[in-house]
Enzyme design. Structure first.
Site, PDB file in Angstrom:
ATOM      1  N   THR A 162      -2.929  11.276   3.936  1.00  0.00           N
ATOM      2  CA  THR A 162      -2.827  11.736   5.327  1.00  0.00           C
ATOM      3  C   THR A 162      -3.720  12.951   5.584  1.00  0.00           C
ATOM      4  O   THR A 162      -4.226  13.593   4.658  1.00  0.00           O
ATOM      5  CB  THR A 162      -1.373  12.095   5.699  1.00  0.00           C
ATOM      6  N   TYR A 163      -3.876  13.236   6.864  1.00  0.00           N
ATOM      7  CA  TYR A 163      -4.729  14.314   7.353  1.00  0.00           C
ATOM      8  C   TYR A 163      -3.806  15.215   8.166  1.00  0.00           C
ATOM      9  O   TYR A 163      -3.139  14.726   9.095  1.00  0.00           O
ATOM     10  CB  TYR A 163      -5.770  13.663   8.265  1.00  0.00           C
ATOM     11  N   HIS A 169       6.405   5.368  21.239  1.00  0.00           N
ATOM     12  CA  HIS A 169       5.950   6.715  20.879  1.00  0.00           C
ATOM     13  C   HIS A 169       6.312   7.647  22.044  1.00  0.00           C
ATOM     14  O   HIS A 169       6.355   7.200  23.200  1.00  0.00           O
ATOM     15  CB  HIS A 169       4.426   6.617  20.688  1.00  0.00           C
ATOM     16  N   HIS A 202       3.629  -1.223   3.817  1.00  0.00           N
ATOM     17  CA  HIS A 202       2.982   0.083   3.588  1.00  0.00           C
ATOM     18  C   HIS A 202       4.108   1.090   3.374  1.00  0.00           C
ATOM     19  O   HIS A 202       4.951   1.284   4.260  1.00  0.00           O
ATOM     20  CB  HIS A 202       2.149   0.445   4.823  1.00  0.00           C
ATOM     21  N   PHE A 229      11.973  14.082  11.884  1.00  0.00           N
ATOM     22  CA  PHE A 229      10.761  13.288  12.010  1.00  0.00           C
ATOM     23  C   PHE A 229      10.959  12.171  13.043  1.00  0.00           C
ATOM     24  O   PHE A 229      10.089  11.915  13.890  1.00  0.00           O
ATOM     25  CB  PHE A 229      10.400  12.749  10.629  1.00  0.00           C
ATOM     26  N   ARG A 286      -5.391   9.253  16.608  1.00  0.00           N
ATOM     27  CA  ARG A 286      -5.568  10.346  17.576  1.00  0.00           C
ATOM     28  C   ARG A 286      -5.059  11.648  16.983  1.00  0.00           C
ATOM     29  O   ARG A 286      -5.701  12.673  17.024  1.00  0.00           O
ATOM     30  CB  ARG A 286      -4.801  10.028  18.866  1.00  0.00           C
ATOM     31  N   GLY A 287      -3.855  11.586  16.393  1.00  0.00           N
ATOM     32  CA  GLY A 287      -3.238  12.783  15.811  1.00  0.00           C
ATOM     33  C   GLY A 287      -2.485  13.577  16.860  1.00  0.00           C
ATOM     34  O   GLY A 287      -2.404  13.200  18.038  1.00  0.00           O
ATOM     35  N   ASP A 288      -1.901  14.675  16.406  1.00  0.00           N
ATOM     36  CA  ASP A 288      -1.127  15.565  17.282  1.00  0.00           C
ATOM     37  C   ASP A 288      -1.684  16.973  17.166  1.00  0.00           C
ATOM     38  O   ASP A 288      -2.041  17.405  16.060  1.00  0.00           O
ATOM     39  CB  ASP A 288       0.347  15.604  16.844  1.00  0.00           C
ATOM     40  N   SER A 311       0.875  -1.174   0.000  1.00  0.00           N
ATOM     41  CA  SER A 311       0.000   0.000   0.000  1.00  0.00           C
ATOM     42  C   SER A 311       0.911   1.223   0.000  1.00  0.00           C
ATOM     43  O   SER A 311       2.076   1.139   0.422  1.00  0.00           O
ATOM     44  CB  SER A 311      -0.938  -0.008   1.211  1.00  0.00           C
ATOM     45  N   GLU A 320       1.289   5.455   0.836  1.00  0.00           N
ATOM     46  CA  GLU A 320       0.717   6.615   1.552  1.00  0.00           C
ATOM     47  C   GLU A 320       1.153   7.906   0.868  1.00  0.00           C
ATOM     48  O   GLU A 320       2.330   8.084   0.544  1.00  0.00           O
ATOM     49  CB  GLU A 320       1.211   6.589   3.005  1.00  0.00           C
ATOM     50  N   HIS A 346      -7.051   9.095   5.937  1.00  0.00           N
ATOM     51  CA  HIS A 346      -6.642   9.236   7.339  1.00  0.00           C
ATOM     52  C   HIS A 346      -7.607  10.219   8.002  1.00  0.00           C
ATOM     53  O   HIS A 346      -8.053  11.186   7.381  1.00  0.00           O
ATOM     54  CB  HIS A 346      -5.222   9.789   7.443  1.00  0.00           C
ATOM     55  N   ALA A 389      -1.957  17.916  10.706  1.00  0.00           N
ATOM     56  CA  ALA A 389      -2.073  18.077  12.162  1.00  0.00           C
ATOM     57  C   ALA A 389      -3.279  18.947  12.497  1.00  0.00           C
ATOM     58  O   ALA A 389      -3.489  19.996  11.892  1.00  0.00           O
ATOM     59  CB  ALA A 389      -0.801  18.700  12.711  1.00  0.00           C
TER      60      ALA A 389
HETATM   61  P1  FAD Z   1      -2.408   6.464  19.929  1.00  0.00           P
HETATM   62  O1  FAD Z   1      -1.937   5.133  19.458  1.00  0.00           O
HETATM   63  O2  FAD Z   1      -3.777   6.543  20.495  1.00  0.00           O
HETATM   64  O3  FAD Z   1      -1.413   6.999  21.037  1.00  0.00           O
HETATM   65  C1  FAD Z   1      -0.054   7.271  20.839  1.00  0.00           C
HETATM   66  C2  FAD Z   1       0.760   6.796  22.056  1.00  0.00           C
HETATM   67  O4  FAD Z   1       0.121   7.109  23.279  1.00  0.00           O
HETATM   68  C3  FAD Z   1       0.956   5.284  22.061  1.00  0.00           C
HETATM   69  O5  FAD Z   1       2.187   4.994  22.631  1.00  0.00           O
HETATM   70  C4  FAD Z   1      -0.172   4.808  22.931  1.00  0.00           C
HETATM   71  O6  FAD Z   1       0.083   3.542  23.467  1.00  0.00           O
HETATM   72  C5  FAD Z   1      -0.235   5.914  23.975  1.00  0.00           C
HETATM   73  N1  FAD Z   1      -1.623   6.018  24.449  1.00  0.00           N
HETATM   74  C6  FAD Z   1      -2.610   6.788  23.942  1.00  0.00           C
HETATM   75  N2  FAD Z   1      -3.763   6.590  24.636  1.00  0.00           N
HETATM   76  C7  FAD Z   1      -3.485   5.676  25.579  1.00  0.00           C
HETATM   77  C8  FAD Z   1      -4.256   5.058  26.613  1.00  0.00           C
HETATM   78  N3  FAD Z   1      -5.528   5.327  26.784  1.00  0.00           N
HETATM   79  N4  FAD Z   1      -3.640   4.155  27.399  1.00  0.00           N
HETATM   80  C9  FAD Z   1      -2.323   3.847  27.244  1.00  0.00           C
HETATM   81  N5  FAD Z   1      -1.534   4.417  26.296  1.00  0.00           N
HETATM   82  C10 FAD Z   1      -2.119   5.313  25.480  1.00  0.00           C
HETATM   83  N6  FAD Z   1      -0.662  12.139  12.073  1.00  0.00           N
HETATM   84  C11 FAD Z   1      -1.454  13.056  11.479  1.00  0.00           C
HETATM   85  O7  FAD Z   1      -1.621  14.179  11.993  1.00  0.00           O
HETATM   86  N7  FAD Z   1      -2.083  12.787  10.291  1.00  0.00           N
HETATM   87  C12 FAD Z   1      -1.971  11.580   9.689  1.00  0.00           C
HETATM   88  O8  FAD Z   1      -2.560  11.373   8.625  1.00  0.00           O
HETATM   89  C13 FAD Z   1      -1.159  10.575  10.300  1.00  0.00           C
HETATM   90  N8  FAD Z   1      -1.026   9.343   9.766  1.00  0.00           N
HETATM   91  C14 FAD Z   1      -0.286   8.385  10.412  1.00  0.00           C
HETATM   92  C15 FAD Z   1      -0.228   7.091   9.876  1.00  0.00           C
HETATM   93  C16 FAD Z   1       0.521   6.106  10.504  1.00  0.00           C
HETATM   94  C17 FAD Z   1       0.566   4.717   9.903  1.00  0.00           C
HETATM   95  C18 FAD Z   1       1.240   6.416  11.701  1.00  0.00           C
HETATM   96  C19 FAD Z   1       2.081   5.369  12.373  1.00  0.00           C
HETATM   97  C20 FAD Z   1       1.161   7.679  12.247  1.00  0.00           C
HETATM   98  C21 FAD Z   1       0.401   8.676  11.621  1.00  0.00           C
HETATM   99  N9  FAD Z   1       0.281   9.966  12.149  1.00  0.00           N
HETATM  100  C22 FAD Z   1      -0.504  10.910  11.521  1.00  0.00           C
HETATM  101  C23 FAD Z   1       0.995  10.324  13.375  1.00  0.00           C
HETATM  102  C24 FAD Z   1       0.081  10.166  14.610  1.00  0.00           C
HETATM  103  O9  FAD Z   1      -1.005  11.043  14.530  1.00  0.00           O
HETATM  104  C25 FAD Z   1       0.912  10.502  15.834  1.00  0.00           C
HETATM  105  O10 FAD Z   1       1.894   9.520  16.028  1.00  0.00           O
HETATM  106  C26 FAD Z   1       0.098  10.724  17.109  1.00  0.00           C
HETATM  107  O11 FAD Z   1       0.972  11.287  18.076  1.00  0.00           O
HETATM  108  C27 FAD Z   1      -0.509   9.469  17.668  1.00  0.00           C
HETATM  109  O12 FAD Z   1      -1.668   9.089  17.036  1.00  0.00           O
HETATM  110  P2  FAD Z   1      -2.190   7.560  17.254  1.00  0.00           P
HETATM  111  O13 FAD Z   1      -3.531   7.401  16.701  1.00  0.00           O
HETATM  112  O14 FAD Z   1      -1.162   6.634  16.825  1.00  0.00           O
HETATM  113  O15 FAD Z   1      -2.274   7.587  18.832  1.00  0.00           O
END
Ligand code: FAD
Length: 302
Positions: A51-52, A158, A275, A225, A110-112, A18, A20, A80, A54
């Protein structure tokens, strides 16, 4: 030359890949993206994702890009979608809009928060991505069932990690909420991935954990990054790019070879899905696929 040279190691089973992309910011970047999409289309990827930005900053551009991929290409688009910066009903509405545009795959994140000191999270937002996944599944039965949902996972901790146990429990919660697959953050050592998979399987995570393969030839950009997301850049990688700051052509060759070698080592360990973070550069993704023995689908007769 050893038996392990790329030429003798083309995989017998064609891997599933895939790609991205990120949404373009201007006309020039738009042309570049579409050239990239068109050049990668014959590789018949499983899906291509967009992607989406921040804090949802590219909402319109992401929507336009995935919609055009759905309508103008033979590719399966994935959008995304992040939780940050919007109330939950707006996030769900965005998913509805994707559904209406023919998109059936969401990468739920979740995003940042954007690095803007005035940024404030709105009321009623998702504080955890698992709530978004559950709501996507429950929101409207036909929409919930129709979506394939991918999520992110982290073979190296992370920056927000609360430790392995919590990370794995969180990933398991994403799976239990309805995620179909997790795509990893990029990494460069195969053992980092294999050890992560072992830990995940032991924690009851059964969904595919698809390795995310970085194709960033700008090593200074990659360093920034990696720092942001907690990925390690091994010493051997620093050495490979050493002295190439002003030589983009050689950096491209190194990047594709590093990616292909990593994929070969993963493939030796049984992995057959990759990917690629393409950064909208077709040549790197194409040469990596070629080094893996993949061939483009023949063009259909006019
Ligand atoms: P999560 O997995 O929810 O959390 C990130 C970290 O916090 C993990 O270590 C997790 O274990 C911990 N954590 C969170 N909640 C809990 C909880 N309740 N209990 C315990 N631990 C917890 N960013 C963008 O802005 N746009 C994009 O399009 C985008 N695409 C991405 C695609 C991929 C494949 C990847 C790997 C990352 C991408 N990102 C993107 C980056 C991502 O948004 C960031 O890494 C963000 O900081 C975390 O989002 P997440 O959904 O992975 O978070």
């Amino acid at each position: 030359m050893s038996d392990l040279s790329v030429a003798t190691r083309q995989t017998e089973d064609t891997p599933s890949v895939s790609f991205e992309f990120f949404p373009p910011k201007n006309e020039k970047m738009n042309d570049k993206l579409w050239e990239c999409v068109k050049r990668l289309e014959p590789m018949s990827p499983h899906f291509v994702s967009v992607t989406y930005g921040a804090g949802g900053s590219t909402r319109t551009r992401t929507h336009e890009t995935v919609s055009r991929i759905a309508s103008d290409t033979s590719l399966t688009p994935a959008a995304h979608l992040t939780c940050v910066g919007a109330p939950s009903d707006e996030v769900i509405q965005t998913a509805e809009d994707y559904y209406e545009a023919g998109v059936r795959h969401i990468v739920a994140l979740r995003g940042d928060a954007p690095q803007d000191k005035d940024f404030e999270e709105p009321e009623g937002r998702y504080t955890c991505v698992t709530d978004l996944i559950s709501d996507l599944r429950a929101h409207r039965p036909e929409l919930g069932k129709a979506f394939e949902i991918s999520v992110a996972c982290y073979p190296e901790p992370h920056p927000d990690s609360r430790g392995w146990e919590a990370d794995l429990a969180h990933l398991k919660a994403k799976q239990d909420a309805g995620a179909d697959r997790a795509i990893t953050q990029f990494f460069f050592e195969p053992d980092v991935y294999f050890e992560f998979v072992d830990k995940a399987r032991a924690a009851g995570i059964t969904i595919p954990l698809v390795p995310g393969i970085m194709l960033q030839p700008n090593f200074n950009g990659l360093k920034k990054f990696a720092k942001m997301c907690g990925a390690d850049l091994p010493d051997w990688l620093h050495k490979l790019y050493d002295g190439l700051d002003d030589d983009p052509d050689t950096r491209d060759l190194v990047t594709a070879n590093v990616a292909a070698e990593l994929c070969h080592k993963l493939s030796d360990g049984g992995v057959n899905q990759f990917h690629f973070y393409t950064l909208n550069k077709a040549n790197l993704a194409l040469s990596t696929c070629h080094l893996l023995g993949m061939k483009p689908a023949p063009a259909e007769a006019a």
